[in-house]
Design a protein around this motif. Structure first.
Motif, PDB file in Angstrom:
ATOM      1  N   TRP A 169      32.193  36.760   5.919  1.00 41.70           N
ATOM      2  CA  TRP A 169      33.223  36.409   6.904  1.00 41.70           C
ATOM      3  C   TRP A 169      33.652  34.958   6.744  1.00 41.70           C
ATOM      4  CZ3 TRP A 169      32.713  32.623  10.680  1.00 41.70           C
ATOM      5  CH2 TRP A 169      33.778  32.532  11.575  1.00 41.70           C
ATOM      6  N   PHE A 170      32.682  34.066   6.588  1.00 44.00           N
ATOM      7  CA  PHE A 170      32.991  32.640   6.528  1.00 44.00           C
ATOM      8  C   PHE A 170      33.752  32.264   5.262  1.00 44.00           C
ATOM      9  CE2 PHE A 170      32.057  28.166   5.674  1.00 44.00           C
ATOM     10  CZ  PHE A 170      32.485  27.606   6.861  1.00 44.00           C
ATOM     11  N   PHE A 171      33.295  32.762   4.106  1.00 41.55           N
ATOM     12  CA  PHE A 171      33.881  32.338   2.840  1.00 41.55           C
ATOM     13  C   PHE A 171      35.065  33.195   2.387  1.00 41.55           C
ATOM     14  CE2 PHE A 171      29.633  30.420   2.543  1.00 41.55           C
ATOM     15  CZ  PHE A 171      30.015  29.112   2.318  1.00 41.55           C
ATOM     16  N   LEU A 172      35.047  34.495   2.677  1.00 40.55           N
ATOM     17  CA  LEU A 172      36.092  35.400   2.188  1.00 40.55           C
ATOM     18  C   LEU A 172      36.716  36.226   3.303  1.00 40.55           C
ATOM     19  CD1 LEU A 172      34.217  36.614  -1.014  1.00 40.55           C
ATOM     20  CD2 LEU A 172      36.102  34.966  -0.909  1.00 40.55           C
ATOM     21  N   GLY A 173      36.545  35.779   4.528  1.00 44.28           N
ATOM     22  CA  GLY A 173      37.016  36.545   5.669  1.00 44.28           C
ATOM     23  C   GLY A 173      38.514  36.752   5.708  1.00 44.28           C
ATOM     24  N   TYR A 174      39.277  35.779   5.248  1.00 41.69           N
ATOM     25  CA  TYR A 174      40.731  35.913   5.250  1.00 41.69           C
ATOM     26  C   TYR A 174      41.199  37.029   4.323  1.00 41.69           C
ATOM     27  CZ  TYR A 174      40.021  33.096   1.090  1.00 41.69           C
ATOM     28  OH  TYR A 174      39.570  32.639  -0.115  1.00 41.69           O
ATOM     29  N   LEU A 175      40.352  37.448   3.402  1.00 43.77           N
ATOM     30  CA  LEU A 175      40.665  38.575   2.521  1.00 43.77           C
ATOM     31  C   LEU A 175      40.072  39.896   3.030  1.00 43.77           C
ATOM     32  CD1 LEU A 175      40.196  36.912  -0.962  1.00 43.77           C
ATOM     33  CD2 LEU A 175      42.338  37.626   0.103  1.00 43.77           C
ATOM     34  N   GLY A 176      39.370  39.854   4.148  1.00 44.88           N
ATOM     35  CA  GLY A 176      38.808  41.070   4.725  1.00 44.88           C
ATOM     36  C   GLY A 176      37.575  41.598   4.021  1.00 44.88           C
ATOM     37  N   ILE A 177      36.952  40.783   3.193  1.00 42.96           N
ATOM     38  CA  ILE A 177      35.784  41.236   2.422  1.00 42.96           C
ATOM     39  C   ILE A 177      34.636  41.627   3.348  1.00 42.96           C
ATOM     40  CG2 ILE A 177      34.117  40.574   0.651  1.00 42.96           C
ATOM     41  CD1 ILE A 177      37.023  40.956  -0.356  1.00 42.96           C
ATOM     42  N   HIS A 178      34.455  40.905   4.439  1.00 45.01           N
ATOM     43  CA  HIS A 178      33.385  41.241   5.383  1.00 45.01           C
ATOM     44  C   HIS A 178      33.627  42.617   6.003  1.00 45.01           C
ATOM     45  CE1 HIS A 178      36.565  39.513   7.784  1.00 45.01           C
ATOM     46  NE2 HIS A 178      36.000  39.952   8.902  1.00 45.01           N
TER      47      HIS A 178
ATOM     48  N   PHE B 285      49.166  33.259  10.255  1.00 43.98           N
ATOM     49  CA  PHE B 285      48.687  32.977  11.605  1.00 43.98           C
ATOM     50  C   PHE B 285      47.973  34.193  12.193  1.00 43.98           C
ATOM     51  CE2 PHE B 285      49.335  33.111  16.213  1.00 43.98           C
ATOM     52  CZ  PHE B 285      48.679  31.940  16.573  1.00 43.98           C
ATOM     53  N   ILE B 286      48.556  35.377  12.008  1.00 40.67           N
ATOM     54  CA  ILE B 286      47.942  36.615  12.508  1.00 40.67           C
ATOM     55  C   ILE B 286      46.587  36.832  11.866  1.00 40.67           C
ATOM     56  CG2 ILE B 286      48.155  39.132  12.495  1.00 40.67           C
ATOM     57  CD1 ILE B 286      51.218  38.668  12.862  1.00 40.67           C
ATOM     58  N   VAL B 287      46.501  36.628  10.553  1.00 38.15           N
ATOM     59  CA  VAL B 287      45.211  36.783   9.865  1.00 38.15           C
ATOM     60  C   VAL B 287      44.209  35.754  10.372  1.00 38.15           C
ATOM     61  CG1 VAL B 287      44.059  36.593   7.627  1.00 38.15           C
ATOM     62  CG2 VAL B 287      46.188  37.867   7.805  1.00 38.15           C
ATOM     63  N   GLY B 288      44.647  34.544  10.641  1.00 42.11           N
ATOM     64  CA  GLY B 288      43.744  33.521  11.164  1.00 42.11           C
ATOM     65  C   GLY B 288      43.171  33.880  12.523  1.00 42.11           C
ATOM     66  N   VAL B 289      44.019  34.408  13.403  1.00 46.63           N
ATOM     67  CA  VAL B 289      43.541  34.835  14.723  1.00 46.63           C
ATOM     68  C   VAL B 289      42.592  36.025  14.573  1.00 46.63           C
ATOM     69  CG1 VAL B 289      44.279  35.829  16.928  1.00 46.63           C
ATOM     70  CG2 VAL B 289      45.551  33.926  15.926  1.00 46.63           C
ATOM     71  N   TRP B 290      42.957  36.967  13.705  1.00 47.13           N
ATOM     72  CA  TRP B 290      42.112  38.132  13.438  1.00 47.13           C
ATOM     73  C   TRP B 290      40.758  37.678  12.917  1.00 47.13           C
ATOM     74  CZ3 TRP B 290      44.241  42.582   9.850  1.00 47.13           C
ATOM     75  CH2 TRP B 290      43.405  43.696   9.925  1.00 47.13           C
ATOM     76  N   TRP B 291      40.765  36.695  12.007  1.00 43.13           N
ATOM     77  CA  TRP B 291      39.526  36.152  11.435  1.00 43.13           C
ATOM     78  C   TRP B 291      38.650  35.566  12.540  1.00 43.13           C
ATOM     79  CZ3 TRP B 291      37.830  30.964  10.846  1.00 43.13           C
ATOM     80  CH2 TRP B 291      36.771  30.789   9.954  1.00 43.13           C
ATOM     81  N   LEU B 292      39.249  34.855  13.488  1.00 47.58           N
ATOM     82  CA  LEU B 292      38.467  34.283  14.590  1.00 47.58           C
ATOM     83  C   LEU B 292      37.890  35.369  15.504  1.00 47.58           C
ATOM     84  CD1 LEU B 292      40.569  31.148  15.554  1.00 47.58           C
ATOM     85  CD2 LEU B 292      38.319  31.217  14.453  1.00 47.58           C
ATOM     86  N   PHE B 293      38.661  36.413  15.787  1.00 44.24           N
ATOM     87  CA  PHE B 293      38.127  37.533  16.576  1.00 44.24           C
ATOM     88  C   PHE B 293      36.943  38.182  15.870  1.00 44.24           C
ATOM     89  CE2 PHE B 293      42.284  37.958  18.925  1.00 44.24           C
ATOM     90  CZ  PHE B 293      41.731  37.720  20.175  1.00 44.24           C
ATOM     91  N   ASP B 294      37.006  38.235  14.555  1.00 43.27           N
ATOM     92  CA  ASP B 294      35.915  38.845  13.804  1.00 43.27           C
ATOM     93  C   ASP B 294      34.627  38.035  13.874  1.00 43.27           C
ATOM     94  OD1 ASP B 294      37.271  41.103  13.137  1.00 43.27           O
ATOM     95  OD2 ASP B 294      37.604  40.586  11.032  1.00 43.27           O
ATOM     96  N   LEU B 295      34.705  36.781  14.301  1.00 39.79           N
ATOM     97  CA  LEU B 295      33.482  36.006  14.519  1.00 39.79           C
ATOM     98  C   LEU B 295      32.585  36.728  15.510  1.00 39.79           C
ATOM     99  CD1 LEU B 295      31.744  33.456  14.296  1.00 39.79           C
ATOM    100  CD2 LEU B 295      33.211  32.413  16.030  1.00 39.79           C
ATOM    101  N   VAL B 296      33.180  37.329  16.516  1.00 39.88           N
ATOM    102  CA  VAL B 296      32.425  38.061  17.534  1.00 39.88           C
ATOM    103  C   VAL B 296      32.133  39.490  17.083  1.00 39.88           C
ATOM    104  CG1 VAL B 296      32.503  38.895  19.919  1.00 39.88           C
ATOM    105  CG2 VAL B 296      33.457  36.658  19.341  1.00 39.88           C
TER     106      VAL B 296
ATOM    107  N   ILE C 143      41.550  46.310   3.915  1.00 37.38           N
ATOM    108  CA  ILE C 143      42.685  46.321   2.992  1.00 37.38           C
ATOM    109  C   ILE C 143      43.926  45.752   3.661  1.00 37.38           C
ATOM    110  CG2 ILE C 143      44.260  47.845   1.726  1.00 37.38           C
ATOM    111  CD1 ILE C 143      41.785  49.572   1.079  1.00 37.38           C
ATOM    112  N   VAL C 144      44.134  46.099   4.936  1.00 42.92           N
ATOM    113  CA  VAL C 144      45.294  45.557   5.667  1.00 42.92           C
ATOM    114  C   VAL C 144      45.179  44.042   5.793  1.00 42.92           C
ATOM    115  CG1 VAL C 144      46.442  45.494   7.917  1.00 42.92           C
ATOM    116  CG2 VAL C 144      45.794  47.680   6.904  1.00 42.92           C
ATOM    117  N   MET C 145      43.988  43.544   6.073  1.00 42.26           N
ATOM    118  CA  MET C 145      43.795  42.102   6.204  1.00 42.26           C
ATOM    119  C   MET C 145      44.068  41.391   4.879  1.00 42.26           C
ATOM    120  SD  MET C 145      40.500  40.377   7.979  1.00 42.26           S
ATOM    121  CE  MET C 145      40.656  38.882   8.904  1.00 42.26           C
TER     122      MET C 145
END
Length: 76
Positions: A12-21, A55-66, A32-34
């Motif tokens: 999540w931390f290193f590759l989260g913007y690509l949806g790898i987590h 921006f949408i991916v960034g917000v999605w990435w932050l939600f995925d923290l939880v 895949i959508v991410m």
């Protein structure tokens, strides 16, 4: 049996913007959508739509923290 929560958070931390987590946790479709949003957003960054997608991916990435712990199967 769940996946490693620690590894899921490292991904999540290193590759989260690509949806790898998400792919690791078995959420193939949303992963895949991410990734697609990140790639399209990066390619269209000179246009306004690219910034919106990133921006949408960034917000999605932050939600995925939880959400990542639950996706990985943590029940604590």
């Amino acid at each position: 049996m769940g996946k490693s929560v620690a590894l899921a958070y490292v991904l999540w931390f290193f590759l989260g913007y690509l949806g790898i987590h998400r792919l690791y946790c078995g959420r193939i479709g949303s992963g895949i959508v991410m990734a697609a949003c990140t790639v399209v957003g990066g390619l269209t960054a000179p246009l306004f739509i690219g910034h919106v997608l990133l921006f949408i991916v960034g917000v999605w990435w932050l939600f995925d923290l939880v959400l990542t712990a639950r996706m990985a199967g943590y029940r604590g």
